[in-house]
Design a protein around this motif. Structure first.
Motif, short mmCIF file in Angstrom:
data_model
loop_
_atom_site.label_atom_id
_atom_site.label_comp_id
_atom_site.label_asym_id
_atom_site.label_seq_id
_atom_site.Cartn_x
_atom_site.Cartn_y
_atom_site.Cartn_z
N LEU A 126 1.54 -0.60 -0.42
CA LEU A 126 -0.31 -0.03 -0.01
C LEU A 126 1.27 1.22 -0.08
CD1 LEU A 126 -3.18 0.89 0.42
CD2 LEU A 126 -3.11 0.77 2.13
N GLY A 127 1.94 1.09 1.09
CA GLY A 127 2.92 2.06 1.24
C GLY A 127 3.65 2.48 -0.71
N ASN A 130 1.64 3.79 -3.16
CA ASN A 130 1.28 5.40 -3.49
C ASN A 130 2.46 6.10 -3.30
OD1 ASN A 130 -1.49 6.31 -2.28
ND2 ASN A 130 -0.58 5.29 -0.79
N LEU A 131 4.55 5.42 -2.89
CA LEU A 131 5.16 6.19 -2.96
C LEU A 131 5.44 5.98 -4.58
CD1 LEU A 131 7.72 6.81 -1.27
CD2 LEU A 131 8.92 4.50 -2.01
N GLY A 134 3.33 8.13 -6.70
CA GLY A 134 3.30 9.93 -6.15
C GLY A 134 4.76 10.53 -7.05
N ALA A 135 5.47 9.40 -6.97
CA ALA A 135 7.14 9.31 -7.20
C ALA A 135 7.19 9.63 -9.20
CB ALA A 135 8.08 8.21 -7.24
N PHE A 138 5.35 13.19 -9.86
CA PHE A 138 5.84 13.60 -9.34
C PHE A 138 7.16 14.16 -10.38
CE2 PHE A 138 7.96 16.89 -7.01
CZ PHE A 138 7.44 18.00 -6.45
N LEU B 270 -7.88 2.62 0.38
CA LEU B 270 -6.07 2.14 1.48
C LEU B 270 -6.08 3.65 1.75
CD1 LEU B 270 -4.86 1.42 -2.67
CD2 LEU B 270 -6.20 0.11 -0.45
N ILE B 273 -6.76 2.29 5.02
CA ILE B 273 -5.91 1.57 6.38
C ILE B 273 -4.74 2.35 6.44
CG2 ILE B 273 -4.26 -0.07 5.29
CD1 ILE B 273 -6.78 -0.72 3.54
N MET B 274 -4.12 3.04 5.68
CA MET B 274 -3.00 3.78 6.00
C MET B 274 -3.03 5.03 6.86
SD MET B 274 -0.99 5.72 2.90
CE MET B 274 -0.68 6.94 2.90
N VAL B 277 -2.35 2.90 10.15
CA VAL B 277 -1.32 2.05 10.48
C VAL B 277 -0.21 3.06 11.02
CG1 VAL B 277 0.69 1.00 9.10
CG2 VAL B 277 -1.46 0.15 8.65
N LEU B 311 4.43 23.84 -2.31
CA LEU B 311 3.90 23.54 -3.26
C LEU B 311 3.07 23.72 -4.85
CD1 LEU B 311 5.33 19.42 -3.63
CD2 LEU B 311 6.69 21.58 -3.32
N ASN B 314 3.87 24.62 -8.40
CA ASN B 314 3.77 23.17 -9.37
C ASN B 314 2.30 22.62 -9.50
OD1 ASN B 314 4.96 20.83 -9.57
ND2 ASN B 314 7.06 21.21 -9.20
N PHE B 319 0.66 15.16 -6.75
CA PHE B 319 1.25 14.03 -6.88
C PHE B 319 2.39 13.71 -5.82
CE2 PHE B 319 0.44 15.39 -11.43
CZ PHE B 319 -0.49 15.19 -11.54
N PHE B 320 2.69 15.16 -5.64
CA PHE B 320 4.04 14.93 -4.10
C PHE B 320 3.09 14.57 -3.56
CE2 PHE B 320 6.91 16.15 -1.24
CZ PHE B 320 8.37 15.74 -1.61
N GLN B 322 0.68 12.20 -2.91
CA GLN B 322 0.62 11.01 -2.87
C GLN B 322 1.77 10.07 -2.29
OE1 GLN B 322 -0.55 9.55 -7.05
NE2 GLN B 322 -1.22 7.36 -5.84
N PHE B 323 3.08 10.91 -3.21
CA PHE B 323 4.44 10.54 -3.15
C PHE B 323 4.69 10.59 -1.42
CE2 PHE B 323 8.96 11.45 -2.12
CZ PHE B 323 9.72 10.42 -2.38
N GLY B 326 2.96 7.91 0.96
CA GLY B 326 3.22 6.72 0.69
C GLY B 326 5.14 6.31 1.91
N LEU B 329 4.08 6.16 5.52
CA LEU B 329 3.48 5.73 5.89
C LEU B 329 5.01 4.51 6.28
CD1 LEU B 329 1.36 3.44 6.56
CD2 LEU B 329 1.61 2.10 4.32
N LEU B 330 6.13 3.91 5.17
CA LEU B 330 6.89 3.17 5.44
C LEU B 330 7.72 3.72 6.55
CD1 LEU B 330 7.59 2.99 1.72
CD2 LEU B 330 6.65 0.92 2.80
#
Lengths: 334, 351
Positions: A126-127, A130-131, A134-135, A138, B270, B273-274, B277, B311, B314, B319-320, B322-323, B326, B329-330
């Protein structure tokens, strides 16, 4: 194998459902359904979801779940396309090679989190879903690339066919990537059922602790699984690009649950330890027939999701009820 | 490994030292949240800490916050609910249909409008409970793994909604807009509902037998069964609660945007859920608190809005974001992993 054992297998039940569904559609609308064109159209629609499903099958057998593969697929497709456009090397094999390598690399990132840090697979992927996405959007780009505007070989690959059958009016053809799906299916089947690695994948999914004690290297196996799933996703992404003749960074993501549903319908257990390639392919075929041919039954397209939902619940309910009955029988006889 | 959270009904609760390790992740999250807030306030001193911005953030996080609480409950039970968003949308569609049917003409008399609002909310909550009942039945009685059962019902509920609406939006005739856009004093109503839900659920978890049973079952279903807990009934009630919370979120969404679409907010599942966690809910069950979920919602909202503002020039801010989700979370997963390992090492060296 006796009849009882045959009926207890979900693969067989799915096959019966598929045949019954096709029979009904064929009776109600024979001209539209029973044509070579329609058959090829269905098979073509199976290719990408089928490649994804093979990877998902492997993950599910090992007791995990991966929702990041669509993000890997679209990242692989988009970056590969950009490299091809920027370098000017307009080659289809190169596209597949790049896609596979990028997919493998991203898949191994999942492998690190899951294998080494032992984090829950759903949460990790899931992480990374998105990672990665998104990367991609962007840092790499969010503009759609139309292949026909910037490439010739890659764009023409959408018309590269395996078989072409002349018909009374026009012709019907099956895309060459269908052969790729079959080849990958054979490869996955071989790995799962003929190698020690395959044993390890089933063993981890059946009982991780026992697999470890039996001497299987869990970490290495998980690295293989998630790397391989990434590789398949990368290849699937390239196929998707070729078939749709574009690299749209907003596509593919969102199909993850449909793919998982197809694999589960095909008899793979989400708790691990069970699942076959043939069942998975049947599950993919069933989902594809429903989503592309329900309208031939005179059922409006808005019923599609409803029907698929009911099927998933029945598909996962039957094995659950069978397990319950077995347990009850055992209690009674004991 | 999930350690069982000591429910406050047991006398062990009074041992303070048992509270410290489990709250360290909460404190860490609080620190992260404060750091994010300060960082963006320094970067955008005019816009970020302003009243209008805080209010906008409070509004946005309420819906997703309520959905996250629903997911958190099912996670505590050792399961998951993927159908929250489908349930919320089906609820919104139902409520909007009632409102449209009863109050479509602008000069409907106030009495009918009031009745329609009450009926719409009741019908919506009833739909949510029904969805929860289906999930609960599939999980507790048919023994289907929750992730699959709710994957199926997610598709099913969306399918029903698509059939009913033919994929089109149903409008709420602006009857619920006070609920979605109004305030009580300076506080937006959705935020009040979200915080109320968090407090009530928190109370249920810590002060009732159901809450105790839920933690017990989430930690070890077998042990729970042998100690006389009716796992089936606990599971059924958990999914009913989840359905009801999703329904409330759906009604707020309808109020805010005055339209119900069956495919609204697909990324919410999602995201919820994130949030769970991040907030320290153990996906394998039995451990976690509502305070963590609330903090995680706030942290993610601050991060999203802050990144949007920083941003702004920009176009890729979304999109950033979403990055960043993620990556956060990690990162939190890794932090938890290392602090847990350290704790284990310390524990084993003390032996």
């Amino acid at each position: 194998m006796n009849w009882r054992a045959l009926f207890a297998r979900q693969e067989f039940i799915i096959l019966l459902v598929l045949i019954a569904l096709c029979a009904v559609i064929a009776i109600i609308n024979p001209t539209a359904f029973l044509s070579v064109q329609n058959l090829f159209r269905i098979l073509r629609a199976c290719i990408v979801i089928g490649i994804f499903a093979l990877g998902t099958l492997m993950v599910l057998i090992s007791g995990g779940i991966d929702v990041s593969f669509p993000a890997i697929a679209i990242t692989a497709l988009y970056i590969s396309t950009r490299i091809i456009v920027d370098t000017g090397i307009d080659s289809v094999p190169l596209a597949f090679l790049l896609g596979a390598l990028i997919g493998l690399g991203l898949g191994l990132i999942n492998g690190v989190f899951i294998g080494i840090f032992r984090l829950p697979t759903l949460i990790v992927t899931l992480g990374t879903l998105n990672l990665f996405r998104g990367a991609l959007l962007f840092f790499v780009g969010s503009e759609r690339i139309r292949l026909s505007e910037v490439t010739t070989n890659l764009a023409d690959a959408s018309r590269l066919n395996l078989i072409t059958v002349p018909l009374a009016r026009g012709e019907a053809s099956l895309h060459f990537t269908f052969a790729l799906l079959i080849a990958l299916a054979l490869l996955v089947w071989f790995i799962l059922s003929r190698t020690m690695l395959g044993r390890a994948i089933y063993a981890i999914g059946g009982d991780r602790e026992a697999a470890e004690r039996a001497g299987f290297n869990i970490v290495r196996t998980q690295f293989f699984i998630y790397g391989f799933v990434g590789l398949l996703a990368g290849i699937g992404g390239i196929v998707f690009g070729i078939l749709s003749r574009e690299a749209d960074p907003f596509s593919i993501v969102g199909t993850e649950l449909d793919v998982i549903a197809a694999v589960v319908l095909g008899g793979a257990l989400i708790t691990g330890g069970r699942g076959t390639v043939i069942g998975t392919l049947l599950g993919v075929l069933l989902i594809t027939v429903i989503s592309s041919n329900l309208v031939l039954l005179g059922i409006p397209t808005e019923w599609q999701r409803f029907v698929i939902g009911v099927l998933i619940i029945i598909g996962v309910g039957i094995p659950a009820l069978q397990a319950l009955r077995k347990r009850r029988l055992r209690v009674q006889t004991a | 490994m999930a350690t069982m959270q000591t429910p406050p009904t047991s006398p062990q609760k009074l041992r303070l030292d048992s509270l410290i390790p489990r709250d360290s992740s909460l404190i860490r999250l609080l620190v992260i949240t404060v750091v994010i807030f300060i960082a963006f306030s320094l970067a955008k001193p005019e816009t970020f800490p302003s009243g209008t911005n805080l209010e906008a953030m409070a509004r946005q996080m309420s819906e997703i916050g309520i959905l996250a609480i629903a997911v958190a409950l099912t996670m505590l039970s050792g399961g998951i609910d993927l159908s929250i968003n489908a349930t919320a949308n089906l609820t919104a569609v139902t409520a909007a249909t009632v409102l449209t049917a009863m109050t479509a003409s602008p000069d409907t008399d106030p009495g009918t409008v009031g009745l329609a609002i009450v009926l719409a909310i009741l019908a919506g909550v009833a739909v949510g409970l029904l969805c929860g009942l289906v999930n609960g039945f599939l999980v507790a009685y048919a023994k289907i793994p929750p992730i699959l059962a709710t994957l199926g019902t997610m598709t099913l509920f969306t399918g029903i909604g698509t059939v009913v609406t033919k994929g089109a939006a149903v409008f709420g005739q602006a009857r619920l807009s006070e609920l979605g856009n109004g305030e009580i004093g300076p506080v937006p109503i959705p935020l009040v509902i979200f915080l109320l839900a968090a407090v009530v659920i928190s109370f249920i978890l810590s002060r009732t037998k159901y809450g105790f049973d839920l933690y017990m079952m989430g930690t070890n279903p077998q042990a729970a069964r042998f100690s006389g807990i009716n796992n089936r009934s606990v599971l059924l009630r958990t999914y009913l609660l989840s359905g009801m919370l999703s329904a409330i979120a759906g009604i707020i969404i309808l109020g805010r945007i005055d339209a119900a679409r069956i495919d609204f907010g697909e990324s919410y599942v999602l995201l919820a859920i994130m949030i769970c966690v991040l907030g320290g809910i153990d996906p394998s069950g039995g451990f976690g608190r509502m305070a963590g979920v609330v903090l995680a919602v706030v942290a993610l909202q601050l991060l999203s809005t802050g990144l949007n503002q920083v941003l702004f020039e920009n176009s890729g801010a979304n999109f950033f974001r979403q990055f960043a989700w993620g990556a956060t979370l990690l990162l939190v997963l890794m932090l938890n992993y290392f602090s847990q390992r350290q704790r284990q090492r310390r524990a084993s060296s003390e032996k």
